[in-house]
Motif scaffolding. Structure first.
Motif, short mmCIF file in Angstrom:
data_model
loop_
_atom_site.label_atom_id
_atom_site.label_comp_id
_atom_site.label_asym_id
_atom_site.label_seq_id
_atom_site.Cartn_x
_atom_site.Cartn_y
_atom_site.Cartn_z
N CYS A 46 0.84 -1.19 0.00
CA CYS A 46 0.00 0.00 0.00
C CYS A 46 0.88 1.24 0.00
O CYS A 46 1.82 1.33 0.78
N ALA A 48 1.66 5.04 1.00
CA ALA A 48 1.32 5.76 2.23
C ALA A 48 2.18 7.00 2.37
O ALA A 48 3.32 7.04 1.89
N LEU A 76 2.08 -2.23 4.09
CA LEU A 76 1.73 -0.95 4.68
C LEU A 76 2.54 -0.67 5.94
O LEU A 76 3.05 0.43 6.13
N VAL A 80 4.98 2.60 6.30
CA VAL A 80 4.77 3.64 7.31
C VAL A 80 6.04 3.87 8.12
O VAL A 80 6.42 5.03 8.38
N ALA A 111 -3.05 6.26 4.17
CA ALA A 111 -2.87 5.00 3.44
C ALA A 111 -3.64 5.13 2.12
O ALA A 111 -4.84 5.41 2.12
N ALA A 184 -7.82 7.97 0.13
CA ALA A 184 -6.93 7.65 1.25
C ALA A 184 -7.73 7.42 2.52
O ALA A 184 -8.76 8.04 2.73
#
Length: 189
Positions: A46, A48, A76, A80, A111, A184
């Motif tokens: 994902c 981000a 993800l 992050v 995200a 998002a």
């Protein structure tokens, strides 16, 4: 977005972002919290962004860093953690975050859904779509929450993406421009 991020997953990601930054400032390995059980969203590739805001002496909140990846090549959770460090220490618009600023920051995570081509600029919905423009070797991105925070209408939003990309007005409308939209899931401390 195609997937849901639970409240526990959101809190976990925010804790991981803060721990990434804190550990680097304290020059130690990060001690991440225990991952929530059955956290499938954390494993999905994902895109981000991590945004850092800081409060000044008068209590006004200002941008302190914002870095992200449009496309999710990694999970993800990993994205992050990497983007938190980049937002705090690698945003070229700001000096690296200092230890004495740590208590004054707040962290926001966006995200991103996969990018979709945008053949009609007038289909962009303020507050729903983020925009990504690529044209003549320049690019710019604005997250969906930006026009809402700035109080922009659709025309102002589309005009500002040109500025953000370092392009002349109207570039967004050029048929040769590559235009994308995305949504998002946005959450913060």
């Amino acid at each position: 977005m195609e997937f849901i991020i639970t409240e526990k997953e959101k809190q976990y990601l925010l804790s991981c972002a803060r721990e990434t930054i804190t550990a680097r400032l304290e020059r130690r390995e990060p001690f991440y919290p225990q991952r929530p059980a059955d956290s499938l969203s954390l494993e999905k590739p994902c895109g981000a962004f991590v945004t850092i805001h800081i409060k000044d002496a008068r209590g006004n909140t200002q941008l302190r860093g914002c870095i992200g990846r449009m496309i999710g090549a990694e999970a993800l959770e990993k994205t992050v953690k990497i983007m938190a460090a980049e937002a705090a220490f690698g945003d070229p618009r700001f000096p690296p975050l200092s230890k004495n600023e740590l208590g004054s920051i707040s962290i926001e995570i966006s995200a991103l859904s996969p990018l979709e081509k945008c053949p009609d600029p007038r289909s962009v919905k303020v507050g729903v779509h983020g925009v990504y423009l690529i044209y003549r070797g320049h690019s710019g991105v604005l997250l969906p929450q930006v026009p809402v925070e700035q109080g922009w209408n659709q025309d102002e939003y589309l005009n500002y993406i040109n500025i953000k990309a370092g392009l002349p007005p109207g570039s967004w409308d050029d048929p040769k421009a590559e235009r994308y939209v995305f949504t998002a899931v946005v959450f913060g401390e």
